[in-house]
Design an enzyme around this catalytic site. Sequence first.
Site, PDB file in Angstrom:
ATOM      1  CG  LEU A   1      -1.955  -1.080   1.364  1.00  0.00           C
ATOM      2  CD1 LEU A   1      -2.703  -0.948   2.696  1.00  0.00           C
ATOM      3  CD2 LEU A   1      -2.947  -1.038   0.206  1.00  0.00           C
ATOM      4  CG  ASP A   2       0.577   4.226  -3.042  1.00  0.00           C
ATOM      5  OD1 ASP A   2       1.350   3.347  -3.438  1.00  0.00           O
ATOM      6  OD2 ASP A   2      -0.205   4.848  -3.783  1.00  0.00           O
ATOM      7  NE  ARG A   3       5.406   8.779   4.648  1.00  0.00           N
ATOM      8  CZ  ARG A   3       6.596   8.654   5.202  1.00  0.00           C
ATOM      9  NH1 ARG A   3       7.558   8.023   4.559  1.00  0.00           N
ATOM     10  NH2 ARG A   3       6.845   9.157   6.377  1.00  0.00           N
TER      11      ARG A   3
ATOM     12  CB  THR B   1      -3.018   3.949   0.739  1.00  0.00           C
ATOM     13  OG1 THR B   1      -2.801   4.705  -0.446  1.00  0.00           O
ATOM     14  CG2 THR B   1      -4.334   3.215   0.621  1.00  0.00           C
TER      15      THR B   1
END
Length: 294
Positions: free
Chosen positions: A137-139, A141
């Site tokens: 997951l993106d930072r 998100t």
Amino acid sequence: MKTVIKQNWISINIDKAWENHTLQEWLDHMVPSRSKQHLLFQNHEIQLQRKLPARTTRLQYHDQLDIKAFSSGIDFLLDNHEVDVLYEDAFFLAVNKPANLLVHPDHPDQHHTLVNQIAFYYNRQGIDYPVRPLHRLDRDTSGVLLVCKCTLLQPLMDKLMQEKQIYRTYLAVTEGIVLPKHGVINKPIGKDRHQSNRFRISSSGKASITHYRTLRHQDNSSLVECRLETGRTHQIRVHLASLKHPILYDPIYGSASNDHSLALHAWKLTFYHPIYEKKITISCPPPLSFPIQP
């Protein structure tokens, strides 16, 4: 599939569905990695009826297959920080990742990432496994992140992820009213040559498909459900921005905010459990600060 865990091994009773199939056929289904299969035989980490088997051996109903399934050694530094556990069994762990937290460290000595926190959780539970998230997951998100405890199942789960058989659903709050209310965004994504941390729609990029559905509107914003068919970096952010509806508080593709996190949340994840042989759905409500609640 009836199994018993014995330290780092599992003992499996062969069920009726695999009777008269070869051991190689079972391995190709459950361990779709020839290098992993090779190591199991080379290291004598597989036994059938308590003997080293040949790959061509035909399985019989109620045969006992013993196989090393778990690796030892927590391989990240420990961060004394609680993790929000959403689901756990002997083979998988799912946690709620907070926003503004990296999943992996950039170098081995780095602290303050989600895997450091999971390593601490494992240690406290007396679990001595490497930490292996099945996806990222993106930072910015938040939401569901699935971790594989069982080394034996890792190749299978990676294959299911590649074949789009692990279903991930996100919630995003966008700028403006998204119309039409549902659709498929099928636009390839590539790196932006002018900004290293940015991606863009590009004819030479990788195929990227997002299914979306607008759930409701509020204050000229839309709550949008997004299901990933592919898993490109920043995929939902780039795709929604390409519709002229960037996600709220997106510092790269929209308008940043010092007071709010990116309004993107990993809401649900569904997979077929290869040992329990049933569908597992894990859901996680968005944080209370999320601009529009589902």
